[in-house]
Every structure is written in C-alpha cells, then in structure tokens.
Design a protein around this motif. Sequence first.
Motif, PDB file in Angstrom:
ATOM      1  N   ASN A   1       0.836  -1.208   0.000  1.00 32.88           N
ATOM      2  CA  ASN A   1       0.000   0.000   0.000  1.00 32.88           C
ATOM      3  C   ASN A   1       0.863   1.248   0.000  1.00 32.88           C
ATOM      4  OD1 ASN A   1      -2.951  -0.319   0.031  1.00 32.88           O
ATOM      5  ND2 ASN A   1      -2.525  -1.716   1.704  1.00 32.88           N
ATOM      6  N   LEU A   2       1.903   1.267   0.822  1.00 30.21           N
ATOM      7  CA  LEU A   2       2.792   2.425   0.867  1.00 30.21           C
ATOM      8  C   LEU A   2       3.499   2.621  -0.477  1.00 30.21           C
ATOM      9  CD1 LEU A   2       4.278   2.023   4.464  1.00 30.21           C
ATOM     10  CD2 LEU A   2       2.599   3.715   3.675  1.00 30.21           C
ATOM     11  N   HIS A   3       3.918   1.529  -1.095  1.00 31.90           N
ATOM     12  CA  HIS A   3       4.591   1.626  -2.393  1.00 31.90           C
ATOM     13  C   HIS A   3       3.643   2.175  -3.462  1.00 31.90           C
ATOM     14  CE1 HIS A   3       7.450   0.842  -5.544  1.00 31.90           C
ATOM     15  NE2 HIS A   3       6.542   0.113  -6.180  1.00 31.90           N
ATOM     16  N   VAL A   4       2.419   1.669  -3.491  1.00 33.08           N
ATOM     17  CA  VAL A   4       1.448   2.149  -4.478  1.00 33.08           C
ATOM     18  C   VAL A   4       1.083   3.606  -4.190  1.00 33.08           C
ATOM     19  CG1 VAL A   4      -0.909   1.867  -5.350  1.00 33.08           C
ATOM     20  CG2 VAL A   4       0.552  -0.129  -5.034  1.00 33.08           C
ATOM     21  N   ALA A   5       0.961   3.977  -2.926  1.00 34.68           N
ATOM     22  CA  ALA A   5       0.679   5.382  -2.586  1.00 34.68           C
ATOM     23  C   ALA A   5       1.821   6.275  -3.050  1.00 34.68           C
ATOM     24  CB  ALA A   5       0.466   5.518  -1.078  1.00 34.68           C
ATOM     25  N   TYR A   6       3.065   5.811  -2.880  1.00 38.35           N
ATOM     26  CA  TYR A   6       4.218   6.579  -3.369  1.00 38.35           C
ATOM     27  C   TYR A   6       4.136   6.771  -4.881  1.00 38.35           C
ATOM     28  CZ  TYR A   6       8.934   7.381  -5.068  1.00 38.35           C
ATOM     29  OH  TYR A   6      10.015   7.889  -5.727  1.00 38.35           O
ATOM     30  N   ILE A   7       3.771   5.722  -5.591  1.00 35.72           N
ATOM     31  CA  ILE A   7       3.664   5.819  -7.050  1.00 35.72           C
ATOM     32  C   ILE A   7       2.579   6.812  -7.443  1.00 35.72           C
ATOM     33  CG2 ILE A   7       2.932   4.537  -9.104  1.00 35.72           C
ATOM     34  CD1 ILE A   7       4.347   2.083  -7.925  1.00 35.72           C
ATOM     35  N   VAL A   8       1.454   6.766  -6.739  1.00 34.56           N
ATOM     36  CA  VAL A   8       0.320   7.620  -7.097  1.00 34.56           C
ATOM     37  C   VAL A   8       0.631   9.090  -6.843  1.00 34.56           C
ATOM     38  CG1 VAL A   8      -2.056   8.203  -6.461  1.00 34.56           C
ATOM     39  CG2 VAL A   8      -1.390   5.814  -6.794  1.00 34.56           C
ATOM     40  N   ILE A   9       1.293   9.400  -5.734  1.00 35.82           N
ATOM     41  CA  ILE A   9       1.540  10.820  -5.411  1.00 35.82           C
ATOM     42  C   ILE A   9       2.811  11.362  -6.061  1.00 35.82           C
ATOM     43  CG2 ILE A   9       0.270  10.716  -3.245  1.00 35.82           C
ATOM     44  CD1 ILE A   9       2.974  10.634  -1.789  1.00 35.82           C
ATOM     45  N   HIS A  10       3.631  10.487  -6.616  1.00 32.71           N
ATOM     46  CA  HIS A  10       4.849  10.945  -7.278  1.00 32.71           C
ATOM     47  C   HIS A  10       4.472  11.703  -8.555  1.00 32.71           C
ATOM     48  CE1 HIS A  10       8.757  10.903  -9.215  1.00 32.71           C
ATOM     49  NE2 HIS A  10       9.279  10.569  -8.037  1.00 32.71           N
ATOM     50  N   PRO A  11       5.051  12.885  -8.778  1.00 28.18           N
ATOM     51  CA  PRO A  11       4.645  13.681  -9.955  1.00 28.18           C
ATOM     52  C   PRO A  11       4.967  13.016 -11.292  1.00 28.18           C
ATOM     53  CG  PRO A  11       6.488  14.707  -8.783  1.00 28.18           C
ATOM     54  CD  PRO A  11       6.036  13.559  -7.953  1.00 28.18           C
ATOM     55  N   LEU A  12       5.963  12.173 -11.355  1.00 27.38           N
ATOM     56  CA  LEU A  12       6.320  11.523 -12.617  1.00 27.38           C
ATOM     57  C   LEU A  12       5.629  10.179 -12.820  1.00 27.38           C
ATOM     58  CD1 LEU A  12      10.144  12.313 -12.634  1.00 27.38           C
ATOM     59  CD2 LEU A  12       8.300  13.524 -13.819  1.00 27.38           C
ATOM     60  N   LEU A  13       4.874   9.745 -11.829  1.00 26.90           N
ATOM     61  CA  LEU A  13       4.157   8.466 -11.870  1.00 26.90           C
ATOM     62  C   LEU A  13       5.091   7.344 -12.358  1.00 26.90           C
ATOM     63  CD1 LEU A  13       1.327   7.432 -11.220  1.00 26.90           C
ATOM     64  CD2 LEU A  13       0.786   7.609 -13.655  1.00 26.90           C
ATOM     65  N   PRO A  14       6.083   6.998 -11.543  1.00 26.33           N
ATOM     66  CA  PRO A  14       7.109   6.044 -11.983  1.00 26.33           C
ATOM     67  C   PRO A  14       6.626   4.590 -11.963  1.00 26.33           C
ATOM     68  CG  PRO A  14       7.485   6.644  -9.712  1.00 26.33           C
ATOM     69  CD  PRO A  14       6.281   7.432 -10.170  1.00 26.33           C
ATOM     70  N   ILE A  15       5.873   4.232 -12.983  1.00 28.45           N
ATOM     71  CA  ILE A  15       5.418   2.835 -13.062  1.00 28.45           C
ATOM     72  C   ILE A  15       6.014   2.168 -14.297  1.00 28.45           C
ATOM     73  CG2 ILE A  15       3.278   3.267 -11.828  1.00 28.45           C
ATOM     74  CD1 ILE A  15       1.846   3.152 -14.543  1.00 28.45           C
ATOM     75  N   LYS A  16       6.120   0.891 -14.203  1.00 26.12           N
ATOM     76  CA  LYS A  16       6.579   0.081 -15.338  1.00 26.12           C
ATOM     77  C   LYS A  16       5.726  -1.188 -15.318  1.00 26.12           C
ATOM     78  CE  LYS A  16      10.647  -2.323 -16.999  1.00 26.12           C
ATOM     79  NZ  LYS A  16      11.947  -2.856 -16.603  1.00 26.12           N
ATOM     80  N   PRO A  17       4.476  -1.084 -15.772  1.00 23.96           N
ATOM     81  CA  PRO A  17       3.575  -2.242 -15.662  1.00 23.96           C
ATOM     82  C   PRO A  17       3.928  -3.340 -16.648  1.00 23.96           C
ATOM     83  CG  PRO A  17       2.492  -0.463 -16.813  1.00 23.96           C
ATOM     84  CD  PRO A  17       3.827   0.067 -16.383  1.00 23.96           C
ATOM     85  N   GLY A  18       3.576  -4.540 -16.267  1.00 27.75           N
ATOM     86  CA  GLY A  18       3.802  -5.671 -17.145  1.00 27.75           C
ATOM     87  C   GLY A  18       3.308  -6.954 -16.516  1.00 27.75           C
ATOM     88  N   ILE A  19       3.277  -8.001 -17.323  1.00 28.14           N
ATOM     89  CA  ILE A  19       2.881  -9.323 -16.834  1.00 28.14           C
ATOM     90  C   ILE A  19       4.139 -10.187 -16.753  1.00 28.14           C
ATOM     91  CG2 ILE A  19       1.549 -11.404 -17.339  1.00 28.14           C
ATOM     92  CD1 ILE A  19      -0.575  -9.609 -18.573  1.00 28.14           C
ATOM     93  N   VAL A  20       4.342 -10.777 -15.583  1.00 30.66           N
ATOM     94  CA  VAL A  20       5.520 -11.614 -15.354  1.00 30.66           C
ATOM     95  C   VAL A  20       5.065 -13.015 -14.975  1.00 30.66           C
ATOM     96  CG1 VAL A  20       6.969  -9.682 -14.650  1.00 30.66           C
ATOM     97  CG2 VAL A  20       5.677 -10.937 -12.918  1.00 30.66           C
ATOM     98  N   LYS A  21       5.973 -13.948 -15.145  1.00 32.57           N
ATOM     99  CA  LYS A  21       5.701 -15.343 -14.805  1.00 32.57           C
ATOM    100  C   LYS A  21       6.511 -15.698 -13.566  1.00 32.57           C
ATOM    101  CE  LYS A  21       7.456 -18.475 -17.541  1.00 32.57           C
ATOM    102  NZ  LYS A  21       7.690 -19.374 -18.669  1.00 32.57           N
ATOM    103  N   ILE A  22       5.848 -16.331 -12.603  1.00 30.21           N
ATOM    104  CA  ILE A  22       6.568 -16.825 -11.435  1.00 30.21           C
ATOM    105  C   ILE A  22       6.326 -18.323 -11.319  1.00 30.21           C
ATOM    106  CG2 ILE A  22       6.355 -14.602 -10.250  1.00 30.21           C
ATOM    107  CD1 ILE A  22       4.335 -15.935  -8.353  1.00 30.21           C
ATOM    108  N   LYS A  23       7.216 -18.983 -10.645  1.00 31.16           N
ATOM    109  CA  LYS A  23       7.095 -20.422 -10.400  1.00 31.16           C
ATOM    110  C   LYS A  23       6.653 -20.647  -8.961  1.00 31.16           C
ATOM    111  CE  LYS A  23       8.920 -22.676 -13.999  1.00 31.16           C
ATOM    112  NZ  LYS A  23       8.289 -23.790 -14.649  1.00 31.16           N
ATOM    113  N   THR A  24       5.973 -21.739  -8.737  1.00 25.91           N
ATOM    114  CA  THR A  24       5.604 -22.112  -7.383  1.00 25.91           C
ATOM    115  C   THR A  24       5.962 -23.577  -7.148  1.00 25.91           C
ATOM    116  OG1 THR A  24       3.821 -22.247  -5.772  1.00 25.91           O
ATOM    117  CG2 THR A  24       3.232 -22.690  -8.064  1.00 25.91           C
TER     118      THR A  24
END
Length: 168
Positions: free
Chosen positions: A80-103
């Motif tokens: 939540n804190l990380h997403v809040a930081y992204i939202v309030i940051h003026p440059l909106l520093p996101i790099k969205p994507g779909i990743v694969k993880i193993k379990t």
Amino acid sequence: MTQAMKSRITVFILSMLVWLALVGVRMIEEVIVGVIVALLVSAVAGHFLITTQKQRHAAVRWLYGIGYFFLFIWEMIKANLHVAYIVIHPLLPIKPGIVKIKTELTKDSAVTVLTNSITLTPGTLTVDVNPEKKEIYVHWIDVKATDVENCTRLIGARFERTLKEVFE
C-alpha cells in the motif's frame, strides 16, 4: 476422528471467522445466522479443504497460519505504501507488465491462497495459473525484474515458505 470430519470442522471455524469479520458481533441473531451459514458451508464444501494426511501436527500448522496472517498484513502495508508513493509521485514512476513466477506448492488450496494473496496485495494481480507447469502469471504495476527466478523471489517466495508449512 476421520479426515473428512477434521476438514468439515476446519471449514466451519474458518467460515465462522470470515462471517464474524464481515458482519461483526453486534447482535446475537447475527451470530446465530453465522453459525447456520458456517454449518451449511461446511456440510456442502467441508470435505474439499483437507484431502490428505499432513506431515506436521495441526497445532503447528495453525501457528504457521496465524503467522501467515501477520506476514500477509505486513506485506499488504508495504505494498500500500509503495502504491501510494507511485500515485503521489509527480512523474508516476510505473513500469507495468505481466511476469511469470514459479511455485513449488502442490496443493490446490495452497496455490489458491498464494494467488489470492498476490491479488490482494496492491500492485500485483494474478492473471492466470498453469497448474501442470506450476506457473503463475502476475500483472505487476512496477516490474522490478523480468527473469522468472527474480520475479518468483520478489512476488511469490515471500508467501510461499509459510504456505508450505500450513498446507503441504
């Protein structure tokens, strides 16, 4: 006590806890309805939760389960804190994507809890699960790695170690 009965009792307790968390305890009628709903849920779906004999004692697994709850809350606060930081940051520093993880989890219930935990953690969303290859596809709001090993370590491994103790 048979394994099916243990499973039904566990489902009843979990259903009742979820009911109480959703409704609260304000009136006795709400508790009575919760008991009835939990009984129905455990009667219909109670045999699905515990299907095999576990290696660890139930009390130990419950302790790990309680520990998992607090781990999940902690990870949710951090996300939540990380997403809040992204939202309030003026440059909106996101790099969205779909990743694969193993379990390494083998039980359906464990994989379900893992994928739900990933989805409930802000910034990640489980998109698909391939149970044959033990792969989970996750939409990540801020991709920090692209290789499977690092993505697995950053997203799934934080939950998986404790889930193994609870479900496997």
